[in-house]
Design an enzyme around this catalytic site. Structure first.
Site: not given
Lengths: 426, 183
Positions: B141-143, A296
């Site tokens: 979540c991932h910006g 991840y």
């Protein structure tokens, strides 16, 4: 081994009758009783048996859970709570299964890094190793789909994020994702098919495990020296030596397993997964299960959707090439002074990536993730091939026996040349 | 094991039958796979559940973002304030990853209303409204960062939040799922 018979001779008349019709007893005898095992194996070689135990444990607990679980988006979450509260010992079976997945990965990572350290992936064990990588990939797919089944918030959003990885593929991505979902978003059809596949995949793993064990029995086990068995004195029979040692290791591992199940059964889970799935709200901080974290981190290190997905899948696919990327003729890292240092740096980088995978993707975490990701690939694509040429390995012992007992002058009255036994030829 | 003899020097009618049978089996096998693959696609009930939905805009206050679902997908309906509209329009398009003027993302004379899919174009999380550098959306979540027009301005998302098909039935009502207001 001279005191043990290496060929199976049925004693009873029924045994003879059966053996001539289905020679399974002699197969078991030659594979798991008389099979020669290097006499210098450490406890790192017991993880194969531990993994077989974990696979069986997961299948048994899973079969029972499937009796009480309902794979329906409206009912799944409640059915898991039903298992926890109403089903007799349901809490135990579910905690065994949920923590069992983590224990499975603990064991498989030790097994994989033991293989990396002792060069078990090298010739003649390439196919054995590749089958192992396939098992690992199947395990990851199975674990992912299993985590979706409780239909909590982490289940739902984990499923959304992971299935969306495929949307990164150009042209066909969106179609593939709608075929994975069976709809326009993760929903009931997704849960149904994940349940079906989660039940199927362990049996596929079982099948590949049989091939893995078969491939193991062709060249035999590697060992801490990396040199092959040259004479009967290098080996002991599988039973009782390896059998008892494996059983002992499994029992010790079960104690470790039991600690998680009985004392901290939710430590490796996420509190958010006790909130029913809500497609309108994503949890503030979503992270995968610990065993996916390094991959991840690699996904998030690349500031490009397709690039991140490619990097993540490549991180595992590069393992397939390892037998050919490693140019060193020496198997065991014990005799590779330079590689030994790089090996431990690699272990540290993998752990660092795992730690970063649990952190938010912002600030310097991203920079460090990028450096660690770059190093991960450099290890495989640059360090492994180059070291084989520049490294001067330490002298190898002449035999496994010598590595254990020390050099024996004259070998206790053994005539010269007795070491050169005919069965070691070819 | 008994020896078997199969070697024949010349191609025979039996060779032809082998090839023909093998070809028929291959075609048959491939054909049989088709319905199984197709069964994975969104089924008739799921497609039918994608009928257009009407959304009443009158209760949505200025600056408010409302979440609705169409075909199981989350959709944001945002009542933009004049400042938010101005911020969305005053953008150097060349600086955008997925260049699109704000006017192409709203209906004519309805610049106040922004209707976009509510899943991040990166990996599908739900971005948080009125957050991030441009006060549009920020994905936890991932910006990924989106502006008040739903355009990607930072992070790993490759494209802007897409616009679902919708139309204005009246000034205070939209229908999501079709391009024409003929409900």
């Amino acid at each position: 081994m001279s005191q043990y018979s290496t060929t199976y001779v049925p004693k009873s008349s029924f045994g003879k009758w059966f053996e001539s019709r289905l020679p399974i007893a002699s197969l078991v005898h030659s594979s798991f009783i008389a099979f020669p095992v290097p006499r210098n194996l450490t406890y790192f070689w017991t993880f194969g048996a531990i993994l077989v135990f974990m696979l069986v444990a997961q299948i048994v607990t899973g079969v029972f859970l499937a009796m009480y679980y309902t794979p329906n988006a409206a009912l799944a979450f409640q059915s898991v709570e039903h298992i926890m509260r109403d089903v007799n010992y349901g809490w135990l079976i579910r905690y065994l299964h949920a923590n069992g997945a983590s224990m499975f990965f603990v064991a498989v990572y030790i097994h994989i890094f033991r293989n990396f350290y002792y060069g078990s992936y090298k010739a003649p064990r390439e196919v054995l190793y590749i089958l192992g990588v396939i098992i690992f990939i199947l395990m990851m797919a199975t674990a992912f789909m299993g985590y979706v089944l409780p239909w909590g918030q982490m289940s739902f959003w984990g499923a959304t994020v992971i299935t969306n990885l495929f949307s990164a593929l150009p042209v066909v991505g969106e179609t593939i994702v709608s075929f994975l979902w069976g709809g326009y978003s993760v929903g009931n059809p997704t849960l149904n098919r994940f349940f079906s596949l989660h039940y199927l995949l362990p049996f596929m793993i079982f099948g590949v495990v049989i091939l893995h064990v078969w491939a193991l029995h062709v060249p035999g086990q590697n060992n801490p020296t990396g040199i092959p068995i040259k004479s009967g004195k290098d080996a002991v029979p599988f039973t009782p030596y390896a059998t008892i040692k494996d059983i002992f290791a499994v029992v010790v591992f079960m104690i470790f397993f039991a600690y998680w199940v009985f004392y901290i059964p939710n430590y490796l889970g996420h509190a958010d997964n006790y909130i029913p799935a809500n497609p309108a709200v994503t949890p503030a901080h979503i992270v995968p299960e610990w065993y996916f974290l390094p991959f991840y981190a690699i996904l998030r290190a690349i500031p490009d959707k397709l690039g991140g997905v490619i990097a993540m899948f490549s991180a595992i696919l590069v393992w397939f090439l390892m037998p050919w990327l490693d140019t060193s003729k020496v198997r065991s890292t014990a005799y590779r002074p330079l590689y030994k240092q790089f090996f431990w740096v690699f272990v540290a980088v993998c752990i660092l990536l795992g730690w970063l995978g649990a952190k938010p993707a912002e600030g310097w975490y991203v920079i460090v993730s990028q450096i660690a990701t770059a190093y991960y690939f450099i290890h495989f694509l640059v360090i492994l091939p180059v070291l084989g040429f520049v490294e001067r390995p330490l002298p190898l012992p002449n035999s496994i026996l010598e590595s254990v007992m020390g050099v024996q002058k004259g070998g206790a009255g053994m005539p010269a040349g007795a070491n050169a036994e005919p069965q070691s030829k070819g | 094991m008994a020896e078997t003899t199969t070697h024949v020097a010349e191609p025979t009618r039996r060779d032809f039958l082998f090839i023909a049978t093998g070809a028929a089996a291959a075609v048959g096998g491939a054909t049989l796979v088709w319905p199984f693959i197709q069964s994975l696609a969104p089924d008739a009930a799921t497609v039918a559940a994608g009928a257009p939905v009407e959304v009443d805009l009158s209760p949505i206050a200025a600056g408010q973002i409302v979440k609705v679902f169409w075909r199981g997908k989350l959709i944001f309906v945002r009542n933009r304030t004049p400042e938010e509209i101005k911020a969305a329009e005053d953008v150097n398009l060349a600086s955008l990853r997925d260049p699109q003027p704000d006017s192409a993302r709203v209906k004519p004379d309805h610049a106040q209303w922004l209707v976009v899919y509510g899943n991040c174009t990166h990996l599908g999380c739900v971005p948080l409204g009125n957050q991030g550098e441009y006060n549009g959306w920020f994905c936890p979540c991932h910006g990924s960062v989106f502006d008040t027009s739903g355009r990607v301005r930072g992070g790993p998302a490759p494209i802007n939040l897409p616009i679902p098909p919708y139309a204005f039935v009246s000034d205070t009502k939209i229908i999501i799922g079709q391009e024409e207001a003929t409900a």
